[in-house]
Structure formats: structure tokens, C-alpha cells
Design a protein around this motif. Structure first.
Motif, PDB file in Angstrom:
ATOM      1  N   THR A 263     -94.215 119.007  67.949  1.00 51.60           N
ATOM      2  CA  THR A 263     -93.974 119.095  66.480  1.00 51.60           C
ATOM      3  C   THR A 263     -94.754 118.050  65.920  1.00 51.60           C
ATOM      4  OG1 THR A 263     -91.902 117.642  66.517  1.00 51.60           O
ATOM      5  CG2 THR A 263     -91.597 119.989  66.990  1.00 51.60           C
ATOM      6  N   PHE A 264     -95.395 117.070  66.416  1.00 54.88           N
ATOM      7  CA  PHE A 264     -96.451 116.332  65.715  1.00 54.88           C
ATOM      8  C   PHE A 264     -97.270 115.583  66.659  1.00 54.88           C
ATOM      9  CE2 PHE A 264     -93.012 113.455  67.560  1.00 54.88           C
ATOM     10  CZ  PHE A 264     -93.636 112.404  67.844  1.00 54.88           C
TER      11      PHE A 264
ATOM     12  N   THR B  45     -95.089 103.392  66.398  1.00 52.73           N
ATOM     13  CA  THR B  45     -94.050 103.648  67.549  1.00 52.73           C
ATOM     14  C   THR B  45     -94.334 104.880  68.387  1.00 52.73           C
ATOM     15  OG1 THR B  45     -92.282 102.704  66.165  1.00 52.73           O
ATOM     16  CG2 THR B  45     -91.636 103.731  68.144  1.00 52.73           C
ATOM     17  N   ALA B  46     -94.814 104.360  69.569  1.00 57.05           N
ATOM     18  CA  ALA B  46     -95.174 105.772  70.514  1.00 57.05           C
ATOM     19  C   ALA B  46     -94.159 106.530  70.573  1.00 57.05           C
ATOM     20  CB  ALA B  46     -95.658 105.235  71.730  1.00 57.05           C
ATOM     21  N   ASN B  47     -94.633 107.935  70.765  1.00 55.93           N
ATOM     22  CA  ASN B  47     -93.423 109.091  70.884  1.00 55.93           C
ATOM     23  C   ASN B  47     -92.586 109.302  70.004  1.00 55.93           C
ATOM     24  OD1 ASN B  47     -94.955 109.323  73.291  1.00 55.93           O
ATOM     25  ND2 ASN B  47     -93.570 107.742  74.365  1.00 55.93           N
ATOM     26  N   THR B  48     -92.762 108.571  68.733  1.00 51.61           N
ATOM     27  CA  THR B  48     -91.745 108.992  67.427  1.00 51.61           C
ATOM     28  C   THR B  48     -92.644 109.056  66.327  1.00 51.61           C
ATOM     29  OG1 THR B  48     -90.096 107.255  68.467  1.00 51.61           O
ATOM     30  CG2 THR B  48     -89.919 107.897  66.286  1.00 51.61           C
ATOM     31  N   GLN B  49     -92.159 110.254  65.635  1.00 50.94           N
ATOM     32  CA  GLN B  49     -92.893 110.727  64.538  1.00 50.94           C
ATOM     33  C   GLN B  49     -92.859 109.543  63.637  1.00 50.94           C
ATOM     34  OE1 GLN B  49     -93.390 114.753  62.750  1.00 50.94           O
ATOM     35  NE2 GLN B  49     -91.995 114.100  61.364  1.00 50.94           N
ATOM     36  N   GLY B  50     -93.847 109.144  62.781  1.00 51.29           N
ATOM     37  CA  GLY B  50     -93.692 108.170  61.661  1.00 51.29           C
ATOM     38  C   GLY B  50     -92.811 108.664  60.281  1.00 51.29           C
ATOM     39  N   ALA B  51     -92.878 107.673  59.800  1.00 50.19           N
ATOM     40  CA  ALA B  51     -92.246 108.046  58.436  1.00 50.19           C
ATOM     41  C   ALA B  51     -93.080 108.279  57.288  1.00 50.19           C
ATOM     42  CB  ALA B  51     -91.711 106.469  57.629  1.00 50.19           C
TER      43      ALA B  51
END
Length: 353
Positions: free
Chosen positions: A148-149, A190-196
Motif C-alpha cells: 500500500t506504500f 522507520t522501516a516497514n512503516t508508512q511515514g506521516a
């Protein structure tokens, strides 16, 4: 004084060149980097050289947010009604001067002219996005990653994204569906996390790293300076367009024979099932004919079921091969293939009870 001015200019240029040699890339100097420029002034008093004087300036490079999304290819994707996992491909390039995440959206056009011509007329289903994990340019559900990203895309880096959909049944030849991809820049880190969500700096330049949205050219599904970019592709349906006509004619009757026969009990009827494919349509294959006979007629086995016959002047000819069958009052036959503009028949006889 003129000599001193020339020296200072040379010193500044060398400092900038030295910095550029270690940090330059197509997207520009990396956001958050500091640029320090130091000037040195030498002078004499009474012919004696004095201690040099220095002054320096340090600035922080601001973050320029920009990206490109482009169709990967130059042609429509040809699809068949009922096909699954049909693919259009796009590239997403981070033209910012900082690493970023990118939120992804698979889009479907609603009406209007599609990317490669024709009018958008249907919606694909089961829209999914995959990143080309092995970077081979070919969609492979077993190797590529459902996303999704896009995560941690470096400055100047490009990722390929596949928009994968299913195609509904019942579509006409030449029907078009416009699809697209929109990418929106997000904070990284942050790896593997969609940023703000990114926020553009307002007001005057600050001493810290400011953020500027530099995407000044809008795509078909985004706006200028919104930290997003979009592109479109399309699917075009290629399918057979079959029409079926069933006709009958009297062949003979037990009173008149073949001279002006009438539809009386004992008369022989010739049934013709003519299947046509529209000119320009895709070829059809394995065309199965299934014709349950009414209880008031009886199949005539001596004539057989002739398949792949032709039509001349609107009359079915008995020139097909005896390749069909009858079982329990149902006549069956298979036309192996039918190209665009072609007509073939299934022909058999029955008697009126």
C-alpha cells in the motif's frame, strides 16, 4: 582591494565545488546537510604581514519534495472478459533531495478519454498493488510484494509498481477501462512503516530544514504542489462477438417426396445452427453447440450431425464434416475455432412425429 576580492571569490567557489563533489545527485544537495563557507582575509601593516582574519557562514539545506509517476510502457493492455490478474505497470521516482515513503493508490477512471484512446466504459475489479521486488519488469505474484506504500525510497531512486486487476465477463470487443496510480510523498525514517503526512513550511525561511513542495506539474489525478503525482494507463478488451441463428427447412414428406414437400407427420426437416463472429473480433475457440430436440420430432441418424459447414446466399450448405452426435434427444457439435468475420454451421435432420 581588488586582489582581495578575487581571492575571496576563488575561495568560495572551491568550497562549493568541494562540497558538491561529495554530496551532489540529480535531485540536488541532500536535505538537512549544512553548507559552510569560510572567508580568509590577509593584510599588512607597514609592510609587515599581520594575523589573518576569518569569517564563516553555515546554512542548512532545505527539503525539496518532488516525484514523478509514469506509465511503464507505451501501449494499452489487451485483456479478455473474465481474465484475472491483468497488469498495468508504473514507475515511481523520488526526485526529492531526501529519502521518502510514498503512499500508493490504485485508481479507476470514470468516463472520458482513456490514456491510449477510446472512451472509458467499464470498471475493473479486485484492484491490487505490487512492487516489483526482483526488479525484472515482469509481474510475478510469487515474488513481487503486495503493498500500500513504498518504503524508504532514496533520493533519485525508482521503484516499479504493478496495478493488478480482474476483468468482468460480458464486455464488448473494444471496451476500455482507464486505470491509474497516484503516489503521495510521506515522511521516511522507520522501516516497514508508512511515514506521516508531510507539511510544507509556511512563511519565511528558517534556520532549520524547511520543506518545500516542488511538484509544479499536475498529473491527471493530482494537483500542483500537493506532494503527489499520478499517471494513467488502460485496458482494452479483445474478444469474440458471436451471433447464433437457427433455421429450418422442409426436405421431403411421405406424400410429395422432395417436390413441394409440406410440414406433415413423417416429413424430414433440416435444422441449421449458424454461428458467426463479427468482423475484427478476436477468434473464438471450442464453440460447443447443444440442441435439445422437442418431443414432437425424432433425430434422423442416417444423415448425421455435420459440423463446420458454410452458408451461401443465406442458405446452409451440407458441406460440413460428420463430427457431431445425438444422445437422448439432444444434438451436440463443436466448432473448433471461428475467426473474426467467419460463419460456420452445425446441420442435422429430424422427422416430424
Amino acid at each position: 582591494m581588488k586582489s582581495t576580492s578575487r581571492m575571496l571569490g576563488a575561495t568560495s567557489a572551491l568550497a562549493l565545488l568541494a562540497f558538491g563533489a561529495t554530496s551532489a545527485h540529480a535531485a540536488g544537495t541532500t536535505a538537512g546537510d549544512t553548507i559552510t563557507n569560510e572567508a580568509t582575509v590577509s593584510f599588512q601593516v607597514g609592510g609587515i604581514s599581520q594575523n589573518t582574519q576569518t569569517a564563516s557562514d553555515t546554512l542548512v539545506v532545505d527539503r525539496k519534495i518532488n516525484l514523478t509517476v509514469a506509465e511503464d510502457g507505451t501501449a494499452t493492455t489487451v485483456v479478455t472478459p473474465g481474465s484475472v490478474s491483468q497488469v498495468t505497470a508504473f514507475t515511481v521516482t523520488n526526485t526529492s533531495n531526501a529519502p521518502l515513503d510514498f503512499a500508493l493508490e490504485g485508481l479507476q477512471q470514470t468516463g472520458g478519454t482513456a490514456a491510449h484512446g477510446g472512451t472509458d466504459s467499464f470498471q475493473a475489479t479486485n484492484v491490487r498493488l505490487f512492487v516489483d521486488s526482483d526488479d525484472n519488469g515482469i509481474f510475478d505474484a510469487g515474488a513481487d510484494t503486495l503493498v500500500t506504500f513504498l518504503d524508504e525510497v532514496a533520493a533519485d531512486a525508482t521503484r516499479r509498481v504493478f496495478v493488478v486487476t480482474d476483468i468482468p465477463l460480458g464486455l464488448a470487443n473494444g471496451a476500455v477501462a482507464g486505470v491509474g496510480l497516484r503516489a503521495t510523498a510521506r515522511e521516511a525514517g522507520t522501516a516497514n512503516t508508512q511515514g506521516a503526512t508531510l507539511t510544507q513550511t509556511t512563511g519565511a525561511n528558517t534556520a532549520n530544514m524547511d520543506t518545500v513542495f516542488a511538484d509544479t506539474v499536475a498529473g491527471p489525478d493530482d494537483s500542483e504542489r500537493d506532494a503527489a503525482q499520478s499517471a494513467r494507463d488502460d485496458y482494452t478488451v479483445a474478444t469474440a462477438m458471436l451471433t447464433v441463428v437457427k433455421t429450418s427447412r422442409i426436405v421431403s414428406d411421405p406424400v410429395n417426396g422432395t417436390t413441394n414437400p409440406k410440414m406433415i407427420p413423417g416429413a424430414t426437416i433440416e435444422y441449421c445452427i449458424a454461428v458467426s463472429n463479427a468482423p475484427g473480433a478476436s477468434a473464438a475457440a471450442s464453440i460447443g453447440i447443444n440442441d435439445p430436440l422437442p418431443t414432437t420430432v425424432t433425430y434422423e441418424p442416417s444423415f448425421g450431425v455435420k459440423v463446420d459447414g458454410t452458408v451461401s446466399g443465406g442458405v446452409c450448405l451440407a458441406d460440413g464434416a460428420t463430427a457431431g452426435a445425438e444422445s437422448a434427444g439432444t444434438v451436440t457439435g463443436t466448432i473448433a475455432s471461428l475467426t473474426g468475420g467467419e460463419t460456420k454451421t452445425v446441420l442435422f435432420h429430424a422427422t416430424i412425429d
